[in-house]
Design a protein around this motif. Structure first.
Motif, PDB file in Angstrom:
ATOM      1  N   GLY A   2      73.483 156.304  48.120  1.00  0.00           N
ATOM      2  CA  GLY A   2      72.871 155.153  48.326  1.00  0.00           C
ATOM      3  C   GLY A   2      73.617 153.864  48.612  1.00  0.00           C
ATOM      4  N   GLY A   3      74.745 154.022  48.504  1.00  0.00           N
ATOM      5  CA  GLY A   3      75.724 153.060  49.017  1.00  0.00           C
ATOM      6  C   GLY A   3      75.320 151.805  48.210  1.00  0.00           C
ATOM      7  N   GLU A   4      75.992 150.771  48.871  1.00  0.00           N
ATOM      8  CA  GLU A   4      75.641 149.116  48.723  1.00  0.00           C
ATOM      9  C   GLU A   4      74.062 148.865  48.523  1.00  0.00           C
ATOM     10  OE1 GLU A   4      77.853 145.350  50.111  1.00  0.00           O
ATOM     11  OE2 GLU A   4      76.027 145.613  51.591  1.00  0.00           O
ATOM     12  N   LYS A   5      73.460 149.549  49.525  1.00  0.00           N
ATOM     13  CA  LYS A   5      71.945 149.011  49.501  1.00  0.00           C
ATOM     14  C   LYS A   5      71.327 149.393  48.346  1.00  0.00           C
ATOM     15  CE  LYS A   5      69.995 150.095  53.391  1.00  0.00           C
ATOM     16  NZ  LYS A   5      69.302 151.043  54.502  1.00  0.00           N
ATOM     17  N   LYS A   6      71.377 150.526  47.725  1.00  0.00           N
ATOM     18  CA  LYS A   6      70.814 151.160  46.810  1.00  0.00           C
ATOM     19  C   LYS A   6      71.478 150.325  45.526  1.00  0.00           C
ATOM     20  CE  LYS A   6      69.131 155.145  44.152  1.00  0.00           C
ATOM     21  NZ  LYS A   6      69.563 154.505  42.754  1.00  0.00           N
ATOM     22  N   PHE A   7      72.738 150.190  45.225  1.00  0.00           N
ATOM     23  CA  PHE A   7      73.489 149.722  43.968  1.00  0.00           C
ATOM     24  C   PHE A   7      72.851 148.454  43.848  1.00  0.00           C
ATOM     25  CE2 PHE A   7      76.288 147.503  41.480  1.00  0.00           C
ATOM     26  CZ  PHE A   7      76.800 148.351  40.630  1.00  0.00           C
ATOM     27  N   VAL A   8      72.780 147.486  44.826  1.00  0.00           N
ATOM     28  CA  VAL A   8      72.256 146.137  44.616  1.00  0.00           C
ATOM     29  C   VAL A   8      70.896 146.012  44.393  1.00  0.00           C
ATOM     30  CG1 VAL A   8      72.087 143.898  45.836  1.00  0.00           C
ATOM     31  CG2 VAL A   8      74.278 145.140  46.222  1.00  0.00           C
ATOM     32  N   GLN A   9      70.222 146.722  45.052  1.00  0.00           N
ATOM     33  CA  GLN A   9      68.559 146.867  44.937  1.00  0.00           C
ATOM     34  C   GLN A   9      68.370 147.264  43.271  1.00  0.00           C
ATOM     35  OE1 GLN A   9      65.945 147.724  48.491  1.00  0.00           O
ATOM     36  NE2 GLN A   9      67.447 149.174  48.296  1.00  0.00           N
ATOM     37  N   ASP A  10      69.188 148.180  42.878  1.00  0.00           N
ATOM     38  CA  ASP A  10      69.009 148.640  41.252  1.00  0.00           C
ATOM     39  C   ASP A  10      69.500 147.509  40.417  1.00  0.00           C
ATOM     40  OD1 ASP A  10      68.163 150.905  41.899  1.00  0.00           O
ATOM     41  OD2 ASP A  10      70.167 152.245  41.662  1.00  0.00           O
ATOM     42  N   MET A  11      70.536 146.858  40.731  1.00  0.00           N
ATOM     43  CA  MET A  11      71.064 145.473  40.135  1.00  0.00           C
ATOM     44  C   MET A  11      70.225 144.444  39.967  1.00  0.00           C
ATOM     45  SD  MET A  11      74.509 143.549  40.814  1.00  0.00           S
ATOM     46  CE  MET A  11      75.034 142.158  40.014  1.00  0.00           C
ATOM     47  N   ILE A  12      69.335 144.175  41.238  1.00  0.00           N
ATOM     48  CA  ILE A  12      68.346 143.067  41.062  1.00  0.00           C
ATOM     49  C   ILE A  12      67.304 143.512  40.188  1.00  0.00           C
ATOM     50  CG2 ILE A  12      66.507 142.040  42.494  1.00  0.00           C
ATOM     51  CD1 ILE A  12      68.627 142.265  44.815  1.00  0.00           C
ATOM     52  N   PHE A  13      66.723 144.714  40.293  1.00  0.00           N
ATOM     53  CA  PHE A  13      65.504 145.225  39.588  1.00  0.00           C
ATOM     54  C   PHE A  13      65.992 145.201  38.119  1.00  0.00           C
ATOM     55  CE2 PHE A  13      63.482 148.810  37.091  1.00  0.00           C
ATOM     56  CZ  PHE A  13      62.251 148.385  37.294  1.00  0.00           C
ATOM     57  N   GLN A  14      67.051 145.721  37.680  1.00  0.00           N
ATOM     58  CA  GLN A  14      67.619 145.620  36.160  1.00  0.00           C
ATOM     59  C   GLN A  14      68.003 144.176  35.758  1.00  0.00           C
ATOM     60  OE1 GLN A  14      70.535 148.605  35.173  1.00  0.00           O
ATOM     61  NE2 GLN A  14      69.767 150.150  36.659  1.00  0.00           N
ATOM     62  N   SER A  15      68.424 143.501  36.528  1.00  0.00           N
ATOM     63  CA  SER A  15      68.691 141.933  36.231  1.00  0.00           C
ATOM     64  C   SER A  15      67.336 141.178  35.818  1.00  0.00           C
ATOM     65  CB  SER A  15      69.461 141.150  37.276  1.00  0.00           C
ATOM     66  OG  SER A  15      68.214 140.925  38.143  1.00  0.00           O
ATOM     67  N   LYS A  16      66.467 141.483  35.882  1.00  0.00           N
ATOM     68  CA  LYS A  16      64.924 140.727  35.439  1.00  0.00           C
ATOM     69  C   LYS A  16      64.950 140.961  34.207  1.00  0.00           C
ATOM     70  CE  LYS A  16      61.571 144.419  37.178  1.00  0.00           C
ATOM     71  NZ  LYS A  16      60.469 144.614  37.993  1.00  0.00           N
ATOM     72  N   HIS A  17      65.210 142.053  33.324  1.00  0.00           N
ATOM     73  CA  HIS A  17      65.320 142.357  32.245  1.00  0.00           C
ATOM     74  C   HIS A  17      66.329 141.550  31.348  1.00  0.00           C
ATOM     75  CE1 HIS A  17      62.535 145.611  32.885  1.00  0.00           C
ATOM     76  NE2 HIS A  17      63.439 146.201  33.861  1.00  0.00           N
ATOM     77  N   PHE A  18      67.193 140.929  31.752  1.00  0.00           N
ATOM     78  CA  PHE A  18      68.017 140.053  31.131  1.00  0.00           C
ATOM     79  C   PHE A  18      67.900 138.733  31.906  1.00  0.00           C
ATOM     80  CE2 PHE A  18      69.569 144.360  30.755  1.00  0.00           C
ATOM     81  CZ  PHE A  18      70.188 144.371  29.344  1.00  0.00           C
TER      82      PHE A  18
END
Length: 320
Positions: free
Chosen positions: A236-252
């Motif tokens: 998924g490259g940068e696009k998927k990685f950063v989107q995953d990071m954004i989604f997971q960041s809200k839990h912290f």
């Protein structure tokens, strides 16, 4: 959610120690091994062969020693050997972001804790951030061998002891969970994500890099900077990685002040802004960086309101 875009000139940050040409005479005084790789080119300038992986690694070793007091630096074979000026630029630009929350003064010292996602075998970001601003770091990586390499560097440099904590991420799907305790207070998250979505795409990127270094056409995907699969590409490259990071960041969102990541493709920003809006980020900033003809950017976001930001700064950075 507010958005702010800062545009800088196409050059390195004003505090970056690497804005001028490399002073090879001084570097060789500090690291004599570099002399074996330095020559005078057709323009009568001293340089090295940037196609030679060993020459690039030796240059990095010299730069880290001369400018940052790192007495030992080495990486395992075939791991990423990054250009240090660009890495330093991220640190300085993101320091300005923290300064903007602190009456224009960069917060310094061990009170500032930074999480480096994908610290890599080279451990470059934590070393520069610690030496420039005294920050302490947690470096994480999904590659156990990379973590081992980073720990070797820290162990070999007493000045880094107790200042950089490297943690293996056993689950590649997780970015924060399993390496970060929910109660840990993190001032800043930095990340240089795998940009490519496949081996073929990564090799094409390497060819473009090499062509920029030489006037001659290159057809073999031999990277002067090396790099393992997980360093250069991910599904998924940068696009998927950063989107995953954004989604997971809200839990912290309550324990991490600012999140940030490099974004290589400007065309991805619209999608990331949308993801941040869905995650209910309160403030988003895009910080442009220029390095010669190359342009990149830092995407940063926080879930803290202005009042919460002020409380964090007063309690954690400016406590008496």
């Amino acid at each position: 959610m507010s958005q702010e875009k800062n545009t800088s000139k196409s050059k390195l940050h004003p505090r970056n120690k690497h804005r001028e040409r490399y002073n090879f005479k001084e570097l060789i005084k500090s690291s004599p091994d570099l002399a074996d790789y330095v020559f005078v080119n057709q323009y009568q300038n001293e340089t090295i062969d940037f196609f030679d992986a060993e020459a690039v690694k030796t240059l990095n070793t010299a730069l880290l020693k001369y400018y940052y007091g790192i007495e030992f630096w080495d990486i395992f074979p075939n791991y990423l050997c990054p250009p240090i000026p660009g890495r330093a630029d991220y640190i300085h630009h993101i320091a300005d972001l923290l300064a903007s929350q602190n009456e224009g003064k960069v917060p310094k010292g061990k009170r500032v804790k930074v999480l480096d996602i994908g610290v890599g075998a080279n451990c470059i970001y934590p070393m520069i951030g610690n030496k420039e601003y005294g920050w302490t770091f947690i470096g994480t990586d999904v590659d156990f061998t990379a973590i081992k390499s980073a720990k070797n560097i820290i162990q070999a440099n007493p000045s880094l002891h107790g200042k950089i904590d490297c943690r293996w991420q056993p689950n590649p799907r997780n970015i924060f969970y399993e390496v970060l305790d929910k109660e840990e207070r993190i001032d800043l998250v930095i990340c240089n994500p795998p940009f490519h979505s496949s081996l073929e795409e990564a090799q094409a990127g390497t060819l473009r890099k090499l062509r920029n270094l030489s006037k001659f056409e290159t057809s073999e995907p031999v990277s002067n900077f090396g790099g393992q699969k997980r360093e250069l590409w991910t599904e998924g490259g940068e696009k998927k990685f950063v989107q995953d990071m954004i989604f997971q960041s809200k839990h912290f969102s309550n324990t991490c002040f600012w999140f940030s990541t490099l974004v290589s493709k400007e065309s991805h920003l619209k999608r990331f802004y949308s993801a941040l809006e869905k995650a209910r980020a309160v403030e988003v900033k895009t910080i442009e960086m220029g390095q010669g003809n190359k342009k990149s950017r830092i995407l940063a976001w926080t879930f803290f309101s202005k009042t919460e930001q002020d409380k964090w700064v007063a309690k954690k950075w400016n406590r008496k």
